[in-house]
Design a protein around this motif. Structure first.
Motif, PDB file in Angstrom:
ATOM      1  N   ARG A   1       0.803  -1.225   0.000  1.00  0.00           N
ATOM      2  CA  ARG A   1       0.000   0.000   0.000  1.00  0.00           C
ATOM      3  C   ARG A   1       0.842   1.285   0.000  1.00  0.00           C
ATOM      4  O   ARG A   1       0.322   2.346  -0.308  1.00  0.00           O
ATOM      5  N   TRP A   2       2.098   1.197   0.394  1.00  0.00           N
ATOM      6  CA  TRP A   2       2.960   2.377   0.467  1.00  0.00           C
ATOM      7  C   TRP A   2       3.891   2.414  -0.741  1.00  0.00           C
ATOM      8  O   TRP A   2       4.531   1.415  -1.075  1.00  0.00           O
ATOM      9  N   THR A   3       3.988   3.567  -1.395  1.00  0.00           N
ATOM     10  CA  THR A   3       4.894   3.764  -2.520  1.00  0.00           C
ATOM     11  C   THR A   3       6.023   4.686  -2.077  1.00  0.00           C
ATOM     12  O   THR A   3       5.779   5.827  -1.675  1.00  0.00           O
ATOM     13  N   ARG A   4       7.254   4.190  -2.170  1.00  0.00           N
ATOM     14  CA  ARG A   4       8.409   4.902  -1.622  1.00  0.00           C
ATOM     15  C   ARG A   4       9.100   5.759  -2.672  1.00  0.00           C
ATOM     16  O   ARG A   4       9.330   5.333  -3.808  1.00  0.00           O
ATOM     17  N   THR A   5       9.424   6.994  -2.282  1.00  0.00           N
ATOM     18  CA  THR A   5      10.270   7.876  -3.079  1.00  0.00           C
ATOM     19  C   THR A   5      11.434   8.314  -2.195  1.00  0.00           C
ATOM     20  O   THR A   5      11.401   8.139  -0.983  1.00  0.00           O
ATOM     21  N   SER A   6      12.454   8.900  -2.814  1.00  0.00           N
ATOM     22  CA  SER A   6      13.626   9.264  -2.013  1.00  0.00           C
ATOM     23  C   SER A   6      14.347  10.469  -2.615  1.00  0.00           C
ATOM     24  O   SER A   6      14.045  10.903  -3.734  1.00  0.00           O
ATOM     25  N   LEU A   7      15.288  11.008  -1.845  1.00  0.00           N
ATOM     26  CA  LEU A   7      16.177  12.082  -2.284  1.00  0.00           C
ATOM     27  C   LEU A   7      17.614  11.666  -2.022  1.00  0.00           C
ATOM     28  O   LEU A   7      17.888  10.902  -1.083  1.00  0.00           O
ATOM     29  N   SER A   8      18.533  12.183  -2.828  1.00  0.00           N
ATOM     30  CA  SER A   8      19.957  11.859  -2.673  1.00  0.00           C
ATOM     31  C   SER A   8      20.743  13.117  -2.334  1.00  0.00           C
ATOM     32  O   SER A   8      20.326  14.231  -2.671  1.00  0.00           O
ATOM     33  N   PRO A   9      21.899  12.962  -1.683  1.00  0.00           N
ATOM     34  CA  PRO A   9      22.787  14.123  -1.519  1.00  0.00           C
ATOM     35  C   PRO A   9      23.225  14.634  -2.889  1.00  0.00           C
ATOM     36  O   PRO A   9      23.202  13.902  -3.876  1.00  0.00           O
ATOM     37  N   PHE A  10      23.622  15.892  -2.954  1.00  0.00           N
ATOM     38  CA  PHE A  10      24.134  16.426  -4.210  1.00  0.00           C
ATOM     39  C   PHE A  10      25.386  15.651  -4.605  1.00  0.00           C
ATOM     40  O   PHE A  10      26.291  15.444  -3.795  1.00  0.00           O
ATOM     41  N   GLY A  11      25.443  15.219  -5.854  1.00  0.00           N
ATOM     42  CA  GLY A  11      26.618  14.527  -6.355  1.00  0.00           C
ATOM     43  C   GLY A  11      27.312  15.354  -7.425  1.00  0.00           C
ATOM     44  O   GLY A  11      26.652  16.037  -8.214  1.00  0.00           O
ATOM     45  N   ILE A  12      28.628  15.302  -7.441  1.00  0.00           N
ATOM     46  CA  ILE A  12      29.387  16.072  -8.449  1.00  0.00           C
ATOM     47  C   ILE A  12      30.271  15.147  -9.283  1.00  0.00           C
ATOM     48  O   ILE A  12      31.248  15.580  -9.892  1.00  0.00           O
ATOM     49  N   GLU A  13      29.903  13.871  -9.296  1.00  0.00           N
ATOM     50  CA  GLU A  13      30.706  12.903 -10.048  1.00  0.00           C
ATOM     51  C   GLU A  13      30.453  12.983 -11.544  1.00  0.00           C
ATOM     52  O   GLU A  13      31.259  12.494 -12.339  1.00  0.00           O
ATOM     53  N   ASP A  14      29.328  13.567 -11.958  1.00  0.00           N
ATOM     54  CA  ASP A  14      29.038  13.671 -13.394  1.00  0.00           C
ATOM     55  C   ASP A  14      28.617  15.096 -13.729  1.00  0.00           C
ATOM     56  O   ASP A  14      28.399  15.939 -12.846  1.00  0.00           O
ATOM     57  N   ALA A  15      28.508  15.367 -15.019  1.00  0.00           N
ATOM     58  CA  ALA A  15      28.201  16.729 -15.485  1.00  0.00           C
ATOM     59  C   ALA A  15      26.843  17.208 -14.995  1.00  0.00           C
ATOM     60  O   ALA A  15      26.671  18.380 -14.640  1.00  0.00           O
ATOM     61  N   ALA A  16      25.865  16.305 -14.972  1.00  0.00           N
ATOM     62  CA  ALA A  16      24.522  16.687 -14.529  1.00  0.00           C
ATOM     63  C   ALA A  16      24.541  17.123 -13.063  1.00  0.00           C
ATOM     64  O   ALA A  16      23.906  18.123 -12.694  1.00  0.00           O
ATOM     65  N   GLY A  17      25.273  16.383 -12.238  1.00  0.00           N
ATOM     66  CA  GLY A  17      25.358  16.725 -10.825  1.00  0.00           C
ATOM     67  C   GLY A  17      26.062  18.055 -10.607  1.00  0.00           C
ATOM     68  O   GLY A  17      25.634  18.875  -9.783  1.00  0.00           O
TER      69      GLY A  17
END
Length: 362
Positions: A249-265
């Protein structure tokens, strides 16, 4: 003449506080005065101006990153598809992430938008003449029980009997008030306080299933390590997990720390710093003061965690004002303490950034 403090006092766990938070006018950015302008102010006016800047810097944002916008979209998908009639059980949304990544900021932002949309569509009163309260918000504590949870919900609605009665009676009162108020979203923050090893923790977790059946609303649970703490599996043993209704019944979402390993981050990090830089009110602020000159430094000091970054910058701006420097530099920020977790992890990141193995710029 009485001058009110710049900060706004309200409690989101009470509807009047929630309403105040979202119906208050948007805070105005302080005027960007030069050193000469400030020197011309009288003592009281200068104190008031600096006080206004302190409150402004302590309440910057919210700044929504692409990941945050994606999570908001996921939450909206869950909430807007939960339009079932009263005889059907609605699924719940879960935002489960590490501390300091902006979970509460994000759900409050989403709740505010949902609140306003409901008001715009349906008006401030329900068909029965009650005040429309589209969103309810409660925070759990380390000793939350079924009774205290139901009491918190009653307190949000300012029910006169919020402290009287057993868990069943309080739950019925809260359910009726939510129904009368056309509440469609209930945010339950700090769910990680529930200890699934304790009887009362398991009882509250099971109680959430009853609430989902009784309330004509979507529940949005927010916390740290929700999956790891066994909340999704209701504390059942590995051999009995298949019997856990919550996981279905529960749908999980999440957040990540800022990453700088790639161009998008790196692009996201720079965009965030540029947005913050535009909002900083310091007399000697120059282009690139934050986004260029301090990009690596701030990443090391915050370890890519939103709350740590904003705390450091608010304290840094306060130091810059009090010292008369009126700008942010690494030397000034070195005199500003940050939270214990960031300071502990800083050395390793510092070494990687100084050696060139890690960078916010390439």
């Amino acid at each position: 003449m009485v001058i009110q403090a710049s900060e706004r006092d309200y409690n989101l766990a009470q509807y009047e506080g929630w309403k105040t938070r979202f119906e208050a006018p948007r805070r105005s950015k302080p005027a960007e005065l030069s050193i000469t302008d400030m020197s011309a102010l009288g003592r009281k006016d200068l104190l008031l101006y600096n006080d206004q800047r302190s409150v402004w810097h302590a309440n910057l944002g919210p700044y929504l990153t692409p990941e945050m916008l994606d999570v908001t979209d996921q939450l909206d998908l869950i909430v807007q598809s939960n339009r079932q009639d009263g005889d059907r059980v609605r699924s719940a949304a879960v935002l489960d992430a590490y501390p300091g990544l902006g979970k509460t900021t994000l759900v409050v932002h989403y709740g505010a938008r949902f609140h306003q949309d409901q008001m715009d569509m349906y008006g401030p009163t329900t068909a029965t003449g009650s005040d429309r309260i589209p969103v309810a918000y409660v925070r759990l504590t380390s000793n939350t029980t079924m009774r205290s949870l139901n009491s918190m919900l009653c307190h949000f609605y300012a029910h006169p009997a919020a402290d009287r009665g057993n868990a069943t009676v309080l739950g019925a009162r809260a359910s009726q008030r939510a129904l009368d108020s056309a509440t469609r979203l209930i945010i339950v923050d700090d769910v990680h306080f529930l200890d699934m090893k304790r009887q009362d923790g398991r009882e509250v977790a099971n109680h959430f299933k009853w609430l989902a059946n009784e309330f004509a609303a979507t529940f949005l649970f927010v916390g740290v390590g929700i999956a790891e703490r066994g909340l999704l599996t209701e504390g059942l043993s590995p051999t009995r997990v298949q019997y856990a209704q919550t996981a279905r019944r529960w749908t999980r979402t999440s957040l990540s720390p800022f990453g700088i390993e790639d161009a998008a981050g790196r692009k996201t990090w720079r965009s965030l710093l540029l947005a913050i830089e535009r909002d900083i009110v310091l007399a000697n602020k120059g282009p690139g003061m934050i986004a260029d000159d301090l990009a690596d430094y701030l990443y090391a000091r915050s370890t890519g965690h939103f709350a740590s970054l904003m705390t450091l910058l608010a304290r840094g701006c306060q130091r810059a004002v009090k010292s008369g420097q009126e700008s942010l530099t690494a030397a000034l920020l070195d005199t500003v303490p940050n939270d214990a977790a960031s300071e502990q992890a800083r050395r390793q990141l510092d070494a990687s950034l100084r050696s060139g193995h890690l960078s916010t710029r390439r």
